[in-house]
Motif scaffolding. Structure first.
Motif, PDB file in Angstrom:
ATOM      1  N   ARG A 182       1.883   2.199  -4.154  1.00 23.63           N
ATOM      2  CA  ARG A 182       1.974   1.920  -5.596  1.00 23.63           C
ATOM      3  C   ARG A 182       3.201   2.608  -6.188  1.00 23.63           C
ATOM      4  O   ARG A 182       3.872   2.047  -7.062  1.00 23.63           O
ATOM      5  CB  ARG A 182       0.701   2.395  -6.295  1.00 23.63           C
ATOM      6  N   ILE A 183       3.495   3.812  -5.720  1.00 23.49           N
ATOM      7  CA  ILE A 183       4.680   4.534  -6.189  1.00 23.49           C
ATOM      8  C   ILE A 183       5.942   3.791  -5.762  1.00 23.49           C
ATOM      9  O   ILE A 183       6.886   3.628  -6.537  1.00 23.49           O
ATOM     10  CB  ILE A 183       4.674   5.977  -5.652  1.00 23.49           C
ATOM     11  N   GLY A 184       5.954   3.300  -4.520  1.00 25.67           N
ATOM     12  CA  GLY A 184       7.115   2.556  -4.040  1.00 25.67           C
ATOM     13  C   GLY A 184       7.324   1.245  -4.767  1.00 25.67           C
ATOM     14  O   GLY A 184       8.465   0.798  -4.975  1.00 25.67           O
ATOM     15  N   TRP A 185       6.215   0.619  -5.196  1.00 22.96           N
ATOM     16  CA  TRP A 185       6.298  -0.632  -5.952  1.00 22.96           C
ATOM     17  C   TRP A 185       6.783  -0.386  -7.386  1.00 22.96           C
ATOM     18  O   TRP A 185       7.468  -1.223  -7.963  1.00 22.96           O
ATOM     19  CB  TRP A 185       4.911  -1.286  -5.985  1.00 22.96           C
ATOM     20  N   ASN A 186       6.445   0.765  -7.920  1.00 21.99           N
ATOM     21  CA  ASN A 186       6.690   1.073  -9.324  1.00 21.99           C
ATOM     22  C   ASN A 186       8.189   1.284  -9.580  1.00 21.99           C
ATOM     23  O   ASN A 186       8.785   2.250  -9.112  1.00 21.99           O
ATOM     24  CB  ASN A 186       5.904   2.334  -9.718  1.00 21.99           C
ATOM     25  N   LEU A 222      10.893   8.932  -1.441  1.00 28.09           N
ATOM     26  CA  LEU A 222      11.007   7.645  -2.122  1.00 28.09           C
ATOM     27  C   LEU A 222      11.201   6.520  -1.107  1.00 28.09           C
ATOM     28  O   LEU A 222      10.641   5.427  -1.264  1.00 28.09           O
ATOM     29  CB  LEU A 222      12.159   7.674  -3.117  1.00 28.09           C
ATOM     30  N   GLU A 223      11.962   6.774  -0.074  1.00 24.89           N
ATOM     31  CA  GLU A 223      12.164   5.755   0.961  1.00 24.89           C
ATOM     32  C   GLU A 223      10.839   5.439   1.664  1.00 24.89           C
ATOM     33  O   GLU A 223      10.547   4.278   1.957  1.00 24.89           O
ATOM     34  CB  GLU A 223      13.207   6.235   1.972  1.00 24.89           C
ATOM     35  N   ALA A 224      10.027   6.479   1.932  1.00 27.28           N
ATOM     36  CA  ALA A 224       8.718   6.248   2.555  1.00 27.28           C
ATOM     37  C   ALA A 224       7.818   5.428   1.632  1.00 27.28           C
ATOM     38  O   ALA A 224       7.090   4.536   2.079  1.00 27.28           O
ATOM     39  CB  ALA A 224       8.056   7.583   2.889  1.00 27.28           C
ATOM     40  N   ALA A 225       7.872   5.713   0.327  1.00 31.34           N
ATOM     41  CA  ALA A 225       7.058   4.977  -0.637  1.00 31.34           C
ATOM     42  C   ALA A 225       7.493   3.517  -0.712  1.00 31.34           C
ATOM     43  O   ALA A 225       6.652   2.607  -0.765  1.00 31.34           O
ATOM     44  CB  ALA A 225       7.154   5.633  -2.010  1.00 31.34           C
ATOM     45  N   GLN A 226       8.793   3.277  -0.688  1.00 28.94           N
ATOM     46  CA  GLN A 226       9.276   1.907  -0.765  1.00 28.94           C
ATOM     47  C   GLN A 226       8.946   1.133   0.508  1.00 28.94           C
ATOM     48  O   GLN A 226       8.627  -0.063   0.454  1.00 28.94           O
ATOM     49  CB  GLN A 226      10.787   1.907  -1.033  1.00 28.94           C
ATOM     50  N   LEU A 227       9.001   1.804   1.641  1.00 24.54           N
ATOM     51  CA  LEU A 227       8.613   1.159   2.896  1.00 24.54           C
ATOM     52  C   LEU A 227       7.123   0.794   2.861  1.00 24.54           C
ATOM     53  O   LEU A 227       6.731  -0.310   3.259  1.00 24.54           O
ATOM     54  CB  LEU A 227       8.896   2.086   4.079  1.00 24.54           C
ATOM     55  N   ALA A 228       6.300   1.721   2.362  1.00 25.00           N
ATOM     56  CA  ALA A 228       4.866   1.443   2.240  1.00 25.00           C
ATOM     57  C   ALA A 228       4.626   0.258   1.314  1.00 25.00           C
ATOM     58  O   ALA A 228       3.769  -0.595   1.582  1.00 25.00           O
ATOM     59  CB  ALA A 228       4.139   2.676   1.726  1.00 25.00           C
ATOM     60  N   ALA A 229       5.389   0.179   0.220  1.00 26.04           N
ATOM     61  CA  ALA A 229       5.228  -0.936  -0.718  1.00 26.04           C
ATOM     62  C   ALA A 229       5.602  -2.260  -0.078  1.00 26.04           C
ATOM     63  O   ALA A 229       4.950  -3.289  -0.315  1.00 26.04           O
ATOM     64  CB  ALA A 229       6.069  -0.690  -1.968  1.00 26.04           C
ATOM     65  N   GLU A 236       0.696  -7.600  -8.398  1.00 30.17           N
ATOM     66  CA  GLU A 236       1.809  -8.255  -7.734  1.00 30.17           C
ATOM     67  C   GLU A 236       1.877  -7.773  -6.287  1.00 30.17           C
ATOM     68  O   GLU A 236       1.311  -6.731  -5.942  1.00 30.17           O
ATOM     69  CB  GLU A 236       3.117  -7.904  -8.441  1.00 30.17           C
ATOM     70  N   PRO A 237       2.574  -8.501  -5.422  1.00 33.25           N
ATOM     71  CA  PRO A 237       2.748  -8.042  -4.044  1.00 33.25           C
ATOM     72  C   PRO A 237       3.365  -6.643  -3.996  1.00 33.25           C
ATOM     73  O   PRO A 237       4.375  -6.377  -4.640  1.00 33.25           O
ATOM     74  CB  PRO A 237       3.684  -9.095  -3.441  1.00 33.25           C
ATOM     75  N   GLY A 238       2.733  -5.748  -3.262  1.00 33.25           N
ATOM     76  CA  GLY A 238       3.203  -4.377  -3.129  1.00 33.25           C
ATOM     77  C   GLY A 238       2.538  -3.399  -4.063  1.00 33.25           C
ATOM     78  O   GLY A 238       2.657  -2.187  -3.884  1.00 33.25           O
ATOM     79  N   GLN A 239       1.829  -3.916  -5.070  1.00 29.41           N
ATOM     80  CA  GLN A 239       1.249  -3.037  -6.091  1.00 29.41           C
ATOM     81  C   GLN A 239      -0.053  -2.391  -5.631  1.00 29.41           C
ATOM     82  O   GLN A 239      -0.348  -1.257  -5.986  1.00 29.41           O
ATOM     83  CB  GLN A 239       1.003  -3.848  -7.362  1.00 29.41           C
ATOM     84  N   ARG A 240      -0.843  -3.122  -4.849  1.00 30.44           N
ATOM     85  CA  ARG A 240      -2.158  -2.626  -4.452  1.00 30.44           C
ATOM     86  C   ARG A 240      -2.448  -3.012  -3.011  1.00 30.44           C
ATOM     87  O   ARG A 240      -2.349  -4.180  -2.631  1.00 30.44           O
ATOM     88  CB  ARG A 240      -3.244  -3.229  -5.359  1.00 30.44           C
ATOM     89  N   LEU A 278       8.639  17.871  -1.101  1.00 29.77           N
ATOM     90  CA  LEU A 278       8.611  16.432  -0.829  1.00 29.77           C
ATOM     91  C   LEU A 278       7.635  16.109   0.304  1.00 29.77           C
ATOM     92  O   LEU A 278       6.981  15.068   0.281  1.00 29.77           O
ATOM     93  CB  LEU A 278      10.011  15.938  -0.471  1.00 29.77           C
ATOM     94  N   GLU A 279       7.540  17.009   1.264  1.00 32.68           N
ATOM     95  CA  GLU A 279       6.620  16.787   2.376  1.00 32.68           C
ATOM     96  C   GLU A 279       5.176  16.748   1.874  1.00 32.68           C
ATOM     97  O   GLU A 279       4.389  15.874   2.245  1.00 32.68           O
ATOM     98  CB  GLU A 279       6.771  17.898   3.425  1.00 32.68           C
ATOM     99  N   ARG A 280       4.837  17.671   0.978  1.00 35.88           N
ATOM    100  CA  ARG A 280       3.466  17.698   0.451  1.00 35.88           C
ATOM    101  C   ARG A 280       3.222  16.535  -0.504  1.00 35.88           C
ATOM    102  O   ARG A 280       2.139  15.965  -0.528  1.00 35.88           O
ATOM    103  CB  ARG A 280       3.177  19.023  -0.260  1.00 35.88           C
ATOM    104  N   LEU A 281       4.214  16.172  -1.294  1.00 38.27           N
ATOM    105  CA  LEU A 281       4.077  15.031  -2.185  1.00 38.27           C
ATOM    106  C   LEU A 281       3.813  13.759  -1.380  1.00 38.27           C
ATOM    107  O   LEU A 281       2.971  12.936  -1.741  1.00 38.27           O
ATOM    108  CB  LEU A 281       5.333  14.862  -3.036  1.00 38.27           C
ATOM    109  N   ASN A 282       4.509  13.615  -0.266  1.00 39.50           N
ATOM    110  CA  ASN A 282       4.286  12.469   0.610  1.00 39.50           C
ATOM    111  C   ASN A 282       2.870  12.500   1.173  1.00 39.50           C
ATOM    112  O   ASN A 282       2.186  11.482   1.239  1.00 39.50           O
ATOM    113  CB  ASN A 282       5.308  12.470   1.747  1.00 39.50           C
ATOM    114  N   ARG A 283       2.405  13.697   1.540  1.00 38.81           N
ATOM    115  CA  ARG A 283       1.073  13.839   2.153  1.00 38.81           C
ATOM    116  C   ARG A 283      -0.031  13.497   1.156  1.00 38.81           C
ATOM    117  O   ARG A 283      -0.959  12.755   1.480  1.00 38.81           O
ATOM    118  CB  ARG A 283       0.907  15.254   2.693  1.00 38.81           C
TER     119      ARG A 283
END
Length: 404
Positions: free
Chosen positions: A55-59, A72-79, A122-126, A40-45
């Protein structure tokens, strides 16, 4: 003209994390299939390095197929941050439109601004770092003055062939780039890259919503053409300036499932003088395969028409700093320009060596004294030589496989 064979074909080892990154960011559906345990650490990196984390967090498909984890929480925060940025940018675009309209300036949105106005994203997508606005060369002065009246100020850099130095507003929290022309996009009425007037009078734009007076949005084929030529030619060999994999997301967002090849064929009419069809065909096929959850490793080595050199290049340039730093010569060789070959290449060399003090301070991240700036200028030729040496040296063709 840039062809698929012009892209390097670096040896790649595609890890499970990169495969999963593409599936989460681009796939239209399907179950999660992981060939080996994922870090998960490398996937996040790799998601952050590729500019695809938000984009992953928005999806919504990512949320459905992934358990609640730190990644997933980091992706959603980024979105959520990107969504907030989207709203800030579109609000600022309305303010900018009214300022330009008050001075009688017609304008056309490009890149993120155009995709936001035509509903492609949409907001969060890009994510977007600035607003790109195309105005007629004769209106640049009035446009700049209009923006300065609402608080925009120059960044302190230099104008380049197709756009002015970016303008920044601390009050609105946005950066604006005023373009003289849609570099690389050619329509029948334009001898070289199309201006705003050529696009508008030729029927290649549609009016923006009434909240954006005197604004226009390119028709979908022209917007797609500019998206591809900007990602592949303008920044394709300088990935530090633009996340190349974001362009794949833009192509997917601007086209319909099962119709991507047809759409890029329409777009090719406007960029065929600088990009060979095989480049756009590869991009179209890759985007369709990514929608269908095709493993990235298979696409890189055994795509529908053999290996995808364009995709391999984009992955390596996004995730390997070593590979990205070896592309200096290719950037100079394939630099997108309406000027003659010698003039455009001399311009590249001049801009790389004689950087402005403000540009040097942005690189260093702090203010520089006169002595520090002079010392940096004296060292620039050596820095450029080392980059070119990496492009031509014996290791440039005999690299160990890059693990991405």
């Amino acid at each position: 003209m840039l062809r698929s064979s012009d892209f390097p074909s670096p040896p790649l080892v595609i890890t499970a994390e990169v495969d999963e990154l593409f599936r989460l960011a681009f796939a239209a559906g399907g179950q999660k299939v992981v060939p080996e345990p994922i870090s998960l650490e490398r996937l996040n990196r790799v998601s952050e390095a590729s500019a695809l984390l938000s984009r992953i967090g928005w999806n919504g498909r990512a949320r459905e197929s992934w358990p609640k984890t730190g990644f997933l929480e980091a992706a959603q925060l980024a979105a959520r941050k990107v969504a907030a940025g989207h709203l800030i940018q579109t609000h600022a675009l309305g303010v900018i439109a009214k300022a330009l309209a008050s001075d009688g300036v017609e304008w056309t949105a490009l890149k993120f601004a155009a995709m936001a106005l035509d509903g492609s994203v949409e907001p969060g997508q890009r994510a977007a770092s600035d607003l790109d606005i195309l105005v007629d060369p004769g209106s640049l002065g009035r446009a700049t003055t209009a923006l300065e009246t609402i608080g925009f100020r120059s960044r302190g850099g230099r104008d380049i062939e197709h756009q002015t130095d970016p303008l920044i507003s601390r009050d609105l929290g946005v950066t604006v780039e005023l373009h003289r022309k849609a570099l690389g996009v050619k329509v029948p009425a334009s001898r070289v890259s199309a201006t705003q007037r050529c696009l508008r009078e030729g029927g290649y734009t549609v009016p923006a919503a009434t909240a954006y007076p005197r604004g226009h949005v390119p028709i979908r084929a022209v917007l797609l053409a500019h998206t591809i030529v900007h990602g592949v030619l303008h920044h394709g060999f300088r990935p530090v300036e633009y996340p190349l994999l974001r362009m794949l997301g833009d192509v997917i967002d601007l086209t319909k499932p099962g119709r991507t090849l047809e759409a890029v064929r329409d777009a090719h009419r406007y960029v065929g003088h600088v990009l060979a069809w095989d480049v756009l065909e590869e991009i179209g096929r890759v985007c369709e395969e990514l929608r269908a959850s095709a493993p990235v490793g298979r696409l890189c080595s055994h795509g529908p028409s053999g290996e995808s050199r364009v995709l391999k290049h984009m992955i390596a340039a996004s995730l390997s700093a070593e590979y990205a730093s070896s592309l200096e010569f290719l950037h100079a060789r394939h630099r997108l320009s309406d000027h003659s070959f010698l003039r455009s290449r001399f311009s590249v060399l001049f801009q790389r060596i004689l950087i402005t003090r403000r540009e040097a301070e942005q690189v260093r991240g702090r203010d520089l004294s006169r002595a520090e700036y002079a010392s940096l200028l004296l060292r620039r030729p050596v820095v450029i030589w080392r980059k070119l040496k990496r492009s031509f040296g014996p290791d440039s063709r005999n690299r160990a496989p890059l693990v991405c």
